[in-house]
Write a protein that holds these residues in place. Structure first.
Motif, mmCIF file in Angstrom:
data_model
loop_
_atom_site.group_PDB
_atom_site.id
_atom_site.type_symbol
_atom_site.label_atom_id
_atom_site.label_comp_id
_atom_site.label_asym_id
_atom_site.label_seq_id
_atom_site.Cartn_x
_atom_site.Cartn_y
_atom_site.Cartn_z
ATOM 1 N N UNK A 21 4.441 22.494 -24.190
ATOM 2 C CA UNK A 21 5.913 22.129 -25.002
ATOM 3 C C UNK A 21 5.519 21.617 -26.388
ATOM 4 N N UNK A 22 4.267 21.084 -26.499
ATOM 5 C CA UNK A 22 4.173 20.330 -27.883
ATOM 6 C C UNK A 22 3.652 21.673 -29.000
ATOM 7 N N UNK A 25 6.527 23.858 -29.749
ATOM 8 C CA UNK A 25 7.477 22.996 -30.537
ATOM 9 C C UNK A 25 6.663 23.128 -32.082
ATOM 10 N N UNK A 26 5.505 22.722 -32.230
ATOM 11 C CA UNK A 26 4.672 22.823 -33.432
ATOM 12 C C UNK A 26 5.039 23.951 -33.966
ATOM 13 N N UNK A 29 8.394 24.319 -35.378
ATOM 14 C CA UNK A 29 8.571 23.443 -36.832
ATOM 15 C C UNK A 29 8.057 24.338 -37.978
ATOM 16 N N UNK A 30 6.872 24.941 -37.783
ATOM 17 C CA UNK A 30 6.267 25.547 -38.986
ATOM 18 C C UNK A 30 7.054 26.996 -39.346
ATOM 19 N N UNK A 39 14.067 22.113 -32.289
ATOM 20 C CA UNK A 39 14.467 21.824 -30.931
ATOM 21 C C UNK A 39 15.304 22.944 -30.201
ATOM 22 N N UNK A 121 0.845 19.760 -44.521
ATOM 23 C CA UNK A 121 1.839 20.544 -43.716
ATOM 24 C C UNK A 121 2.808 21.130 -44.927
ATOM 25 N N UNK A 140 -3.890 26.060 -35.826
ATOM 26 C CA UNK A 140 -3.272 24.818 -35.276
ATOM 27 C C UNK A 140 -2.879 24.935 -33.805
ATOM 28 N N UNK B 56 -0.504 18.892 -35.957
ATOM 29 C CA UNK B 56 0.433 19.299 -34.939
ATOM 30 C C UNK B 56 1.571 18.371 -34.937
ATOM 31 N N UNK B 57 2.746 18.826 -34.293
ATOM 32 C CA UNK B 57 4.017 17.989 -33.907
ATOM 33 C C UNK B 57 3.975 17.825 -32.579
ATOM 34 N N UNK B 58 4.670 16.663 -32.289
ATOM 35 C CA UNK B 58 5.002 16.131 -30.840
ATOM 36 C C UNK B 58 6.476 16.386 -30.514
ATOM 37 N N UNK B 59 6.757 17.314 -29.546
ATOM 38 C CA UNK B 59 8.011 17.356 -29.238
ATOM 39 C C UNK B 59 8.731 16.105 -28.787
ATOM 40 N N UNK B 60 9.826 15.955 -29.312
ATOM 41 C CA UNK B 60 10.641 14.716 -28.909
ATOM 42 C C UNK B 60 10.776 14.275 -27.333
ATOM 43 N N UNK B 64 12.235 17.300 -24.183
ATOM 44 C CA UNK B 64 11.493 17.192 -23.072
ATOM 45 C C UNK B 64 12.621 17.217 -21.885
ATOM 46 N N UNK B 121 2.953 14.538 -10.765
ATOM 47 C CA UNK B 121 2.871 15.681 -12.118
ATOM 48 C C UNK B 121 3.206 14.782 -13.269
ATOM 49 N N UNK B 128 -1.845 14.285 -20.982
ATOM 50 C CA UNK B 128 -2.107 15.242 -22.036
ATOM 51 C C UNK B 128 -2.023 14.315 -23.378
ATOM 52 N N UNK B 129 -2.789 14.816 -24.148
ATOM 53 C CA UNK B 129 -2.792 14.229 -25.674
ATOM 54 C C UNK B 129 -1.306 13.893 -26.057
ATOM 55 N N UNK B 131 1.157 12.332 -24.816
ATOM 56 C CA UNK B 131 2.152 12.152 -24.215
ATOM 57 C C UNK B 131 2.263 10.746 -23.533
#
Lengths: 182, 255
Positions: A21-22, A25-26, A29-30, A39, A121, A140, B56-60, B64, B121, B128-129, B131
């Motif tokens: 997911x991250x 999402x990353x 965003x880009x 989102x 960024x 990335x 990197x961005x983290x998903x809100x 999720x 789970x 994970x990084x 989270x």
């Protein structure tokens, strides 16, 4: 009764797709340069991915999800944020703009100063497509050339030339900004 | 090899995408060509700076949760399972029907197995990084109020540093299609996730340890809350954690 199959499929999908997911999402965003668009695109991407999960045959989940996300971004959002800045990467265009030209003038001793993540960024955001996308997938998202080729649906050779140009453009922009801030 | 070829291969060299033969050729050219060597050095420098920066961005968490909620959920087909978080099993109604009923017992184990698998789970996801923690604090008076308004339950947050389990923060998680609180502790380098959910049953349920995918999970019920402590530490250490937590809770209530 399809109920149980659906549940099992959803569970397999959860385990296979949600850990990325991250990453998804990353990339969103880009590509879209907007948090709430990103989102929505990611949610749509996961919906479509679940729908097509039956036809997923691997090998890697991440490029597959990225390919779906790209379609969502192109179809639903038209990548409007940076449409104006897209550059053709036809062979003709590449000849006119040699990939090394941008950095040839830099003396080899010049060293980039570390900058905060926000500033970098911004520099990446300003890259034109399709170079930005290739750059983000490589630097990335850590995809291999082959996986990038799979995600963007282009030959590996094209990926290599886009990446070379992306890096040259980014470095040029970076140096220019440092020059400016001196 | 000429410069044009080398300048294209230089990126593949940077990215470790060249086979040994081409890598040797490219390196030989670069060794004899100052312009290409300078180009490689400057690209390598940029790659280094990029790698040192978090781009990197983290998903809100809300995203999720939205995605989780859009997946087919078990309770749509089996509404009875909705009650799982309110009681460990089928809630007080079934208990009242005499829990000796074979059906009830089977369902109970079935549900608990599924919840256990979801808890494990969630624990895995948390490792994970990026989270593990939504609110980072070793101060219980920071972590506890953070949960306010995010959940229909106020998870007890207790600092157990003196007892050998360091409070590191809290997180919203998602189990059985519902948002629940996770309080995060560390024992040496090991993470202990304490999941807390509301239950309608105020009945005391003694702690019980189960193992799944190499993780120990100790669950119990107390004061109208269900608890699951999950970690890769040994079963005896996890039992110690639960004992210390409960002892501190009782001390808090009495104090």
């Amino acid at each position: 009764m399809p109920a149980n199959d659906d549940l099992q499929k959803a569970q397999r999908f959860r385990e296979a797709a949600l850990p990325h997911l991250d990453d998804v999402y990353t990339l969103a965003r880009y590509l879209l340069r907007d948090a709430s668009d990103a989102e929505d695109a990611v949610q749509e991407c996961y919906l479509r991915a679940l729908k097509h999960f039956d036809s997923y045959r691997g090998p890697a989940m991440k490029p597959w999800l990225f390919a779906i996300l790209r379609n969502v971004c192109n179809a639903e959002y038209g990548r409007r944020a940076h449409r104006h800045s897209a550059i053709e990467d036809t062979p003709g265009a590449a000849e006119q703009t040699p990939i090394w030209q941008e950095t040839e003038a830099s003396p080899e001793t010049e060293v980039l100063r570390s900058r905060d993540a926000g500033a970098i960024r911004k520099l990446i955001d300003a890259l034109a497509e399709p170079f930005k996308e290739t750059f983000v997938l490589r630097e990335i998202s850590n995809l291999s050339y082959r996986e990038i080729a799979e995600a963007v649906g282009a030959p590996v050779g094209t990926v290599m030339s886009r990446l070379a140009r992306a890096r040259a453009m980014l470095r040029a922009a970076w140096m220019a900004e440092e020059e400016h801030s001196k | 090899m000429n410069c044009d070829e080398a300048k294209m291969l230089l990126h593949a060299l940077l990215d470790n995408e060249l086979d040994a033969g081409h890598a040797r050729e490219a390196e030989a050219h670069i060794a004899s060509c100052p312009a290409c060597a300078a180009e490689l050095a400057s690209q390598r420098e940029m790659q280094r700076v990029l790698a040192d920066t978090n781009l990197r961005y983290t998903a809100p968490t809300s995203l999720r949760i939205r995605i989780e909620a859009s997946l087919p959920q078990p309770q749509r087909q089996q509404p009875s399972r909705r009650s799982v978080l309110r009681g460990f099993a089928m809630g007080s109604a079934v208990s009242a029907l005499a829990a000796s009923g074979v059906v009830a017992v089977v369902l109970r184990q079935d549900d608990q197995q599924r919840i256990l698998s979801e808890v494990v789970s969630a624990h895995l996801r948390s490792l994970q990084a990026g989270h593990l923690i939504d609110v980072v604090s070793t101060d219980q008076h920071t972590v506890k109020p953070w949960f306010n308004g995010k959940l229909d339950v106020a998870p007890p947050v207790i600092d157990l540093t003196a007892q050998g389990f360091t409070l590191v923060g809290g997180r919203l998680d998602y189990i059985d299609a519902r948002a629940i609180g996770a309080v995060v502790y560390k024992r040496r380098q090991h993470v202990v996730n304490l999941f807390v959910a509301q239950t309608s049953s105020t009945e005391h349920r003694p702690p019980k340890t189960q193992t799944m995918q190499g993780f120990n999970c100790r669950r119990w019920g107390e004061r109208g809350l269900n608890f699951w402590a999950v970690s890769d530490i040994g079963a005896d250490e996890l039992a110690e954690f639960v004992d210390k937590f409960e002892a501190a809770m009782k001390a808090n209530v009495e104090g």
